[in-house]
Design an enzyme around this catalytic site. Sequence first.
Site, mmCIF file in Angstrom:
data_model
loop_
_atom_site.group_PDB
_atom_site.id
_atom_site.type_symbol
_atom_site.label_atom_id
_atom_site.label_comp_id
_atom_site.label_asym_id
_atom_site.label_seq_id
_atom_site.Cartn_x
_atom_site.Cartn_y
_atom_site.Cartn_z
ATOM 1 C CD GLU A 140 -3.458 -9.383 -9.185
ATOM 2 O OE1 GLU A 140 -4.247 -8.655 -9.847
ATOM 3 O OE2 GLU A 140 -3.645 -10.586 -8.944
ATOM 4 C CB ALA A 143 -5.328 -5.678 -6.857
ATOM 5 C CG ASP A 259 -4.992 -11.067 11.879
ATOM 6 O OD1 ASP A 259 -5.029 -9.963 11.315
ATOM 7 O OD2 ASP A 259 -5.989 -11.800 12.021
ATOM 8 C CD GLU A 381 3.433 -7.986 6.403
ATOM 9 O OE1 GLU A 381 2.637 -8.132 7.333
ATOM 10 O OE2 GLU A 381 4.524 -8.549 6.317
ATOM 11 N N GLY A 382 0.257 -3.325 3.895
ATOM 12 C CA GLY A 382 -0.852 -2.395 4.096
ATOM 13 C C GLY A 382 -0.350 -1.057 4.591
ATOM 14 C CD GLN A 385 -2.637 6.706 3.543
ATOM 15 O OE1 GLN A 385 -1.845 5.777 3.666
ATOM 16 N NE2 GLN A 385 -2.343 7.811 2.892
HETATM 17 C C1 LIG Z 1 9.241 -3.010 0.354
HETATM 18 C C2 LIG Z 1 7.947 -3.613 -0.074
HETATM 19 C C3 LIG Z 1 7.763 -4.991 0.029
HETATM 20 C C4 LIG Z 1 6.560 -5.569 -0.391
HETATM 21 N N1 LIG Z 1 6.428 -6.933 -0.323
HETATM 22 C C5 LIG Z 1 5.281 -7.510 -0.767
HETATM 23 C C6 LIG Z 1 5.139 -8.943 -0.773
HETATM 24 O O1 LIG Z 1 6.055 -9.678 -0.372
HETATM 25 N N2 LIG Z 1 3.985 -9.491 -1.256
HETATM 26 C C7 LIG Z 1 2.953 -8.708 -1.715
HETATM 27 O O2 LIG Z 1 1.938 -9.266 -2.116
HETATM 28 N N3 LIG Z 1 3.063 -7.334 -1.727
HETATM 29 C C8 LIG Z 1 4.195 -6.729 -1.277
HETATM 30 N N4 LIG Z 1 4.332 -5.345 -1.310
HETATM 31 C C9 LIG Z 1 3.254 -4.535 -1.863
HETATM 32 C C10 LIG Z 1 2.485 -3.786 -0.795
HETATM 33 O O3 LIG Z 1 1.683 -4.684 -0.067
HETATM 34 C C11 LIG Z 1 1.646 -2.701 -1.511
HETATM 35 O O4 LIG Z 1 2.546 -1.753 -2.036
HETATM 36 C C12 LIG Z 1 0.694 -2.035 -0.579
HETATM 37 O O5 LIG Z 1 -0.327 -2.933 -0.224
HETATM 38 C C13 LIG Z 1 0.072 -0.788 -1.207
HETATM 39 O O6 LIG Z 1 -0.471 -1.079 -2.465
HETATM 40 P P1 LIG Z 1 -0.212 -0.110 -3.711
HETATM 41 O O7 LIG Z 1 1.253 0.172 -3.733
HETATM 42 O O8 LIG Z 1 -0.809 -0.701 -4.921
HETATM 43 O O9 LIG Z 1 -0.948 1.239 -3.349
HETATM 44 P P2 LIG Z 1 -2.471 1.601 -3.648
HETATM 45 O O10 LIG Z 1 -3.370 0.534 -3.162
HETATM 46 O O11 LIG Z 1 -2.595 2.005 -5.078
HETATM 47 O O12 LIG Z 1 -2.658 2.868 -2.721
HETATM 48 C C14 LIG Z 1 -2.148 4.149 -3.080
HETATM 49 C C15 LIG Z 1 -2.428 5.098 -1.939
HETATM 50 O O13 LIG Z 1 -3.827 5.209 -1.711
HETATM 51 C C16 LIG Z 1 -4.135 4.895 -0.367
HETATM 52 N N5 LIG Z 1 -5.405 4.168 -0.307
HETATM 53 C C17 LIG Z 1 -5.761 3.104 -1.056
HETATM 54 N N6 LIG Z 1 -6.999 2.685 -0.714
HETATM 55 C C18 LIG Z 1 -7.434 3.495 0.287
HETATM 56 C C19 LIG Z 1 -8.628 3.574 1.085
HETATM 57 N N7 LIG Z 1 -9.636 2.696 0.913
HETATM 58 N N8 LIG Z 1 -8.705 4.541 2.021
HETATM 59 C C20 LIG Z 1 -7.697 5.419 2.216
HETATM 60 N N9 LIG Z 1 -6.534 5.401 1.475
HETATM 61 C C21 LIG Z 1 -6.407 4.454 0.548
HETATM 62 C C22 LIG Z 1 -2.989 4.020 0.123
HETATM 63 O O14 LIG Z 1 -2.815 4.107 1.515
HETATM 64 C C23 LIG Z 1 -1.818 4.616 -0.615
HETATM 65 O O15 LIG Z 1 -1.316 5.715 0.081
HETATM 66 C C24 LIG Z 1 5.520 -4.747 -0.889
HETATM 67 C C25 LIG Z 1 5.697 -3.360 -0.977
HETATM 68 C C26 LIG Z 1 6.890 -2.796 -0.584
HETATM 69 C C27 LIG Z 1 7.059 -1.302 -0.692
#
Ligand SMILES: Cc1cc2nc3c(=O)[nH]c(=O)nc-3n(C[C@H](O)[C@H](O)[C@H](O)COP(=O)(O)OP(=O)(O)OC[C@H]3O[C@@H](n4cnc5c(N)ncnc54)[C@H](O)[C@@H]3O)c2cc1C
Length: 413
Positions: A140, A143, A259, A381-382, A385
């Site tokens: 989201e 999130a 996993d 998928e994460g 970090q």
């Molecule tokens: C090509 C692509 C396909 C995707 N497909 C899907 C999908 O099919 N379904 C789905 O649900 N999502 C999907 N996503 C979303 C993806 O899972 C998220 O972009 C990812 O989990 C990171 O979330 P965010 O972008 O909100 O970054 P944020 O959570 O805002 O993080 C920003 C930065 O802070 C760092 N960070 C955050 N928390 C911590 C911590 N506790 N410790 C250290 N560093 C931290 C992160 O590593 C990142 O560098 C996709 C993303 C991409 C790019």
Amino acid sequence: MDFAIDPKFDNLKQMVGWLGKDKLRPLGIEADRQGHALPSDHPFFKEVLAMGLTGGFVGKMKDAAPRADDDGRVRRTNRRAVVMAEEAAYWDRGMATSLPGPSLGGPPVMLMGDAEQKKRFLGIFKGTKEPHWAAFAMSEPGAGSDVAGISTRARQDGDEWIIDGEKCFISNGARASWVVVWATIDPNLGRAGHRAFVVERGTPGFSVARIEKKMGLTASETAGLLFENCRVPVANMLQGSDRSASGKDGFVAAMKTFDMTRPLVAAMAVGMGRAVYDESLRFARENLGGASAWRMDRVRDRLAWIERKLEMARLLAWRAAWLADHKRPNATEASMAKAECARIALEAASIGMDVLGEAGGASDYLIEKLFRDIKALDLVEGTGQIQRVVIARKLIGFRGDRPLKSSKGEADV
Ligand SMILES: Cc1cc2nc3c(=O)[nH]c(=O)nc-3n(C[C@H](O)[C@H](O)[C@H](O)COP(=O)(O)OP(=O)(O)OC[C@H]3O[C@@H](n4cnc5c(N)ncnc54)[C@H](O)[C@@H]3O)c2cc1C
């Protein structure tokens, strides 16, 4: 550990190689240049189905979720899947994930769906000549990494659930026949409040808000999805095998999905790293003076580094897959594979650009696209970090299978 793959499988791998060279790579480059994915009615998708490949090579691992009728035999499904994922991603990772199939939507249905739900939702992918997709909607705007903090709400109203919220970056979300949507029934419950619902295309209140613009992996379409007073029947809730459970099934199933799929993403990173290696070597041979260039330290040492690290990375992905085939816990290994393989591939891409010199940044060379694609893969998928957080938690934060302390808002994806 035995990494041998059934010899019959070589034919399939070869087929993906042909498909990759003929279609995945050129179509991936075309999508990148045009700035959008292939439309869902592109003839390529039917061609792939006709070859019998759909859901086969990229989706296999996802289909390998534990089944109610599991006979306990060790299968090689996951090992096959990582090999195929590497091969497909070598040619084009964006195209590989755009292929029709249940994709990430499959594992939650396999893990938490009852027999009727499995038949209803997964049946559309069996023996079809028409392309279908499914999707997994967790992320989201507020999130991404912190999946425990999702705010999409689900409220029960008689024999329906009403879903309200927004999801972003959902792979194949705009073309999916159905989407597994993760929502909370009570934000105060944290992870325990998570539930998964299958929302079918055309359900009133479910709409595509936008197609996301990404720096890489353009051939794989990602969408922002909106749920406004979206009513789904109770029968669309994936409740897990234990319907009277404390409610943690939803979150646990989401983590189990990763996993299974993180080793796949890791293997894809290895495939992309291999493409970097081949492109760098080709450039060196063609532009840096042929054989003599090979003797140049700058090229030789760098390419040797890439090759060495990719071998190591591949073993990490295969180990995580081997554990999954043997139904052993692999969460730490899957995260290690994802973290390391994506990092190594990204470093390889950076090194590849150095080998090419100023040509490395030019869009006429594949390296530039690979660099952007691999960076995008690092987020999927994460992020790296987050994998390191997961690994540290598993290694340090847990004693045996008992957490030392629980924390809300834990970053798991
Ligand atoms: C090509 C692509 C396909 C995707 N497909 C899907 C999908 O099919 N379904 C789905 O649900 N999502 C999907 N996503 C979303 C993806 O899972 C998220 O972009 C990812 O989990 C990171 O979330 P965010 O972008 O909100 O970054 P944020 O959570 O805002 O993080 C920003 C930065 O802070 C760092 N960070 C955050 N928390 C911590 C911590 N506790 N410790 C250290 N560093 C931290 C992160 O590593 C990142 O560098 C996709 C993303 C991409 C790019």
